[in-house]
Structure formats: C-alpha cells, structure tokens
Design a protein around this motif. Sequence first.
Motif, PDB file in Angstrom:
ATOM      1  N   SER A   1       0.839  -1.218   0.000  1.00  0.00           N
ATOM      2  CA  SER A   1       0.000   0.000   0.000  1.00  0.00           C
ATOM      3  C   SER A   1       0.863   1.253   0.000  1.00  0.00           C
ATOM      4  O   SER A   1       1.980   1.237   0.510  1.00  0.00           O
ATOM      5  CB  SER A   1      -0.847   0.092   1.277  1.00  0.00           C
TER       6      SER A   1
ATOM      7  N   LEU B   1      -3.805   8.961  -9.495  1.00  0.00           N
ATOM      8  CA  LEU B   1      -4.372   7.670  -9.071  1.00  0.00           C
ATOM      9  C   LEU B   1      -4.398   6.700 -10.251  1.00  0.00           C
ATOM     10  O   LEU B   1      -4.006   5.529 -10.138  1.00  0.00           O
ATOM     11  CB  LEU B   1      -5.791   7.863  -8.529  1.00  0.00           C
ATOM     12  N   GLN B   2      -4.864   7.207 -11.389  1.00  0.00           N
ATOM     13  CA  GLN B   2      -4.943   6.329 -12.562  1.00  0.00           C
ATOM     14  C   GLN B   2      -3.544   5.897 -12.995  1.00  0.00           C
ATOM     15  O   GLN B   2      -3.309   4.746 -13.355  1.00  0.00           O
ATOM     16  CB  GLN B   2      -5.683   7.043 -13.700  1.00  0.00           C
TER      17      GLN B   2
ATOM     18  N   ASN C   1      -2.100   3.253 -10.606  1.00  0.00           N
ATOM     19  CA  ASN C   1      -2.756   1.963 -10.849  1.00  0.00           C
ATOM     20  C   ASN C   1      -2.257   1.326 -12.142  1.00  0.00           C
ATOM     21  O   ASN C   1      -2.091   0.107 -12.221  1.00  0.00           O
ATOM     22  CB  ASN C   1      -4.284   2.139 -10.883  1.00  0.00           C
ATOM     23  N   ARG C   2      -1.987   2.188 -13.128  1.00  0.00           N
ATOM     24  CA  ARG C   2      -1.505   1.662 -14.416  1.00  0.00           C
ATOM     25  C   ARG C   2      -0.119   1.030 -14.254  1.00  0.00           C
ATOM     26  O   ARG C   2       0.103  -0.102 -14.667  1.00  0.00           O
ATOM     27  CB  ARG C   2      -1.476   2.801 -15.451  1.00  0.00           C
TER      28      ARG C   2
ATOM     29  N   THR D   1       1.346  -0.128 -11.686  1.00  0.00           N
ATOM     30  CA  THR D   1       1.463  -1.235 -10.724  1.00  0.00           C
ATOM     31  C   THR D   1       0.379  -2.306 -10.966  1.00  0.00           C
ATOM     32  O   THR D   1       0.137  -3.151 -10.097  1.00  0.00           O
ATOM     33  CB  THR D   1       1.334  -0.717  -9.270  1.00  0.00           C
ATOM     34  N   ASN D   2      -0.259  -2.233 -12.124  1.00  0.00           N
ATOM     35  CA  ASN D   2      -1.334  -3.193 -12.471  1.00  0.00           C
ATOM     36  C   ASN D   2      -2.414  -3.270 -11.396  1.00  0.00           C
ATOM     37  O   ASN D   2      -2.957  -4.344 -11.125  1.00  0.00           O
ATOM     38  CB  ASN D   2      -0.763  -4.604 -12.684  1.00  0.00           C
ATOM     39  N   GLY D   3      -2.694  -2.167 -10.743  1.00  0.00           N
ATOM     40  CA  GLY D   3      -3.748  -2.131  -9.725  1.00  0.00           C
ATOM     41  C   GLY D   3      -3.425  -2.959  -8.494  1.00  0.00           C
ATOM     42  O   GLY D   3      -4.315  -3.299  -7.716  1.00  0.00           O
ATOM     43  N   LYS D   4      -2.126  -3.266  -8.293  1.00  0.00           N
ATOM     44  CA  LYS D   4      -1.786  -4.163  -7.176  1.00  0.00           C
ATOM     45  C   LYS D   4      -1.401  -3.440  -5.891  1.00  0.00           C
ATOM     46  O   LYS D   4      -1.111  -4.087  -4.887  1.00  0.00           O
ATOM     47  CB  LYS D   4      -0.669  -5.104  -7.618  1.00  0.00           C
TER      48      LYS D   4
ATOM     49  N   ARG E   1      -2.665  -0.957  -2.914  1.00  0.00           N
ATOM     50  CA  ARG E   1      -3.794  -0.269  -2.308  1.00  0.00           C
ATOM     51  C   ARG E   1      -3.380   1.183  -2.112  1.00  0.00           C
ATOM     52  O   ARG E   1      -2.269   1.451  -1.627  1.00  0.00           O
ATOM     53  CB  ARG E   1      -4.091  -0.852  -0.931  1.00  0.00           C
TER      54      ARG E   1
ATOM     55  N   GLY F   1      -9.535   4.838  -8.227  1.00  0.00           N
ATOM     56  CA  GLY F   1      -8.684   3.785  -7.668  1.00  0.00           C
ATOM     57  C   GLY F   1      -8.173   3.992  -6.254  1.00  0.00           C
ATOM     58  O   GLY F   1      -7.321   3.240  -5.791  1.00  0.00           O
TER      59      GLY F   1
ATOM     60  N   TRP G   1      -2.243  -6.201   1.237  1.00  0.00           N
ATOM     61  CA  TRP G   1      -2.918  -4.906   1.335  1.00  0.00           C
ATOM     62  C   TRP G   1      -3.181  -4.540   2.786  1.00  0.00           C
ATOM     63  O   TRP G   1      -3.145  -3.379   3.149  1.00  0.00           O
ATOM     64  CB  TRP G   1      -4.251  -4.964   0.579  1.00  0.00           C
TER      65      TRP G   1
END
Length: 362
Positions: free
Chosen positions: A100, A121-122, A125-126, A128-131, A133, A153, A348
Amino acid sequence: MSKIDNILKKDTFSREDIVSLLGLQGPDKTALFAQSARIKEENVGNRVFFRGLIEFSNICVKNCLYCGIRHDNDAVNRYNLSDKEIYDAARFAFQNNYGSIVLQSGEVETDSFVKRVEKILQGVNRITNGKLRITLSCGEQEKSVYRRWHDSGAHRYLLRIESSNPGLYTRLHPGAMHDFRRRLDCLYSLQETGFQVGTGVMIGLPFQSLDDLAGDLLFMKQFNIDMVGMGPYLEHVDTPLYAFRDELLPREERFQLTLKMIAILRILMKDINIAATTALQAIDKLGREKAIKIGANVIMPNITPGKYRDDYLLYQNKPCTDENADDCKTCLEARIALADNEIAYGEWGDSGHFKKRVTGDK
Ligand code: SF4
C-alpha cells in the motif's frame, strides 16, 4: 479486585472508565498494556502492514494553528512533486512489496488539483497493475470529488478529526475557513462513498483534558471508524500555538498518554488498523516499536524523495527526514523485529473492521 481490574474485565468502557485508564501509572499501566497486546495478537496478529508515505505537496489553503505547513507560514518552501517523482516512489513501494501507499498533501479544492489527483491515481494503478492499495489524505472535499477519486482507484481515506470536542476543535481551527460540522460531514461522505475511513487526533494539546481524549476514543467507536492514526502533539516554532508551549505536558507524558490511547482503542475496537505514527519516534527513539507491542499494526515508511522531506514538517524534529527510502526500510525491518512482530510484505492489509462494516456485521 482493584478498580482497574474491574474496568479491564469489561467488554466496553464508559467515559469515566477511559479517564481512569488514561491516568494509570506503574503496574496498573503495565496491566493495561498487557491486555491490549493480548487483544492485538488474538484479533489482528503480531503483524505490521507497511504504507509507503508520499507527501506529494505541502501547499495548503488552511491555517490550522498547530501546523508547520499552514498557509500563512511564509518560512516554508512550497513544493509539488512532479508526476514522475510520484510514480518513481510508487514503483519503489510496489517493487519492495509494501502492498500500500499513502498519497498525502495539504488541502486544496481547485478543479486542477482534483483532476491532478485523479490522474495520479490512474497513473499509479496503471504502472502497478492495480496491485497497490492507495490511501488518500488530501483533506476536506466535496462528496462528488471523493466519488471521483474513489472511482479512480483510491480505496482508503485519512481525515483526522484532530479533536472530537467541537469547542476545542474551533479553538485550534479558528475563522470561517474551518468548520467542525463540515469535517464531520466529510467523514460521513467518505463512508457513504465506500472508502475505508481513517481518522485521528493529537494528544497532549494545550487546552485538552483527559475527558476530551476519552471523548475522542468514544467518537471513533461510535463513528465505526476503520483506521486510526494518532500521535503526541509536537509544537512547531512557526505556528501560533507555539505561544502556549509553557502550558504543555512534558513530552514524555504526552508520549505515555499516546501509548495509553492506542492500548485503550485496541481494546475498544479490536479489528481496526492502528498506525504507529512517526511523531511517537520524535519523542522516543523506540516509540513506534513500543506502540506496535501494545496495539498498533501499521507503519508508514516515508518514501517521499529525501530532498523534499524537510519542507513537510507539520511539527519540528520530525525523524528520518535525512534518510532515503531504502534506509528507512532497512531501519524499520530491524525495529519491527525488535518488537517481536513481523512485516506482512505484499499484503494490502485492509481493515478487518471495514470488511465487517460493509457486510453489516458491525
Ligand atoms: S493540518 Fe492539514 S489542513 Fe491544517 S494547515 Fe496543516 S496541512 Fe493544512
């Protein structure tokens, strides 16, 4: 059986109980800490979650009387990390299995700021592949803004109430720009939007009583908060509240009071996440380890690029501002092992309380 034994046997505490517990010394205090340590182990385990802290801007429109980066403090160099600096820090957290990050800034409500946070935020997430938190800590905003950031995200939000006593809050946050009611409304908006919601208070403020602190803990319980970060009040020379420094408790007493607040909160709210804040370490070199031993389960290693850290001083003598992110990680690993806890790398570490709250079990 002593009065304290009787209180500690209870499942929940009255305001008077909490005031008694906050006054404990000697063997009674040790008994409180033993109980909170046991409850921590039984409910969240002896594990610590990392949240890599990125202080991405110290620009703030507010003027909280205690804060070193308040708007009217002209002695501060204002900065905004570039997108690349933020992404590099997020990548560091991801590659080091932190699980996180926390994106923190002063408070700004302009359209361009809202859009920038959305974009960051986007972007995080991009890459880190949304991994990872993501927790946000960007102050009071409209509910529609919280929704946009949640949709982009962010899943956790920290908004400290600082004091749940409206009178004390107003004394520390004077003027039309600060409003206790709005702060509360923001906390409700965050809950309604679906965030895991964190709050916190300062401990040992001028004009603050043990009864105020007891009220703070009951506020957290009544509000059904998911995460808490609270630390000792530390004065900053460039703030108006510094004028009251002679009225403060000695720092060691503020430190002990903070440990007692953490211990009591762990007993009151067994499954929430509680941070061992850096402010504890500013008073006692082993401050965070001591907090982990008696109830805290989250640490926020600072991964802001080192050159900016001296410009994000909410209080003076903040520790670790001269370390880089690697140093910070190595030092924390050793410290957490000292507290007989282990780091939950790659997890997380969502608040168990949040999961129960959203399924209606709380
Ligand atoms: S405490 Fe937060 S909102 Fe208040 S002046 Fe400091 S950064 Fe701004």
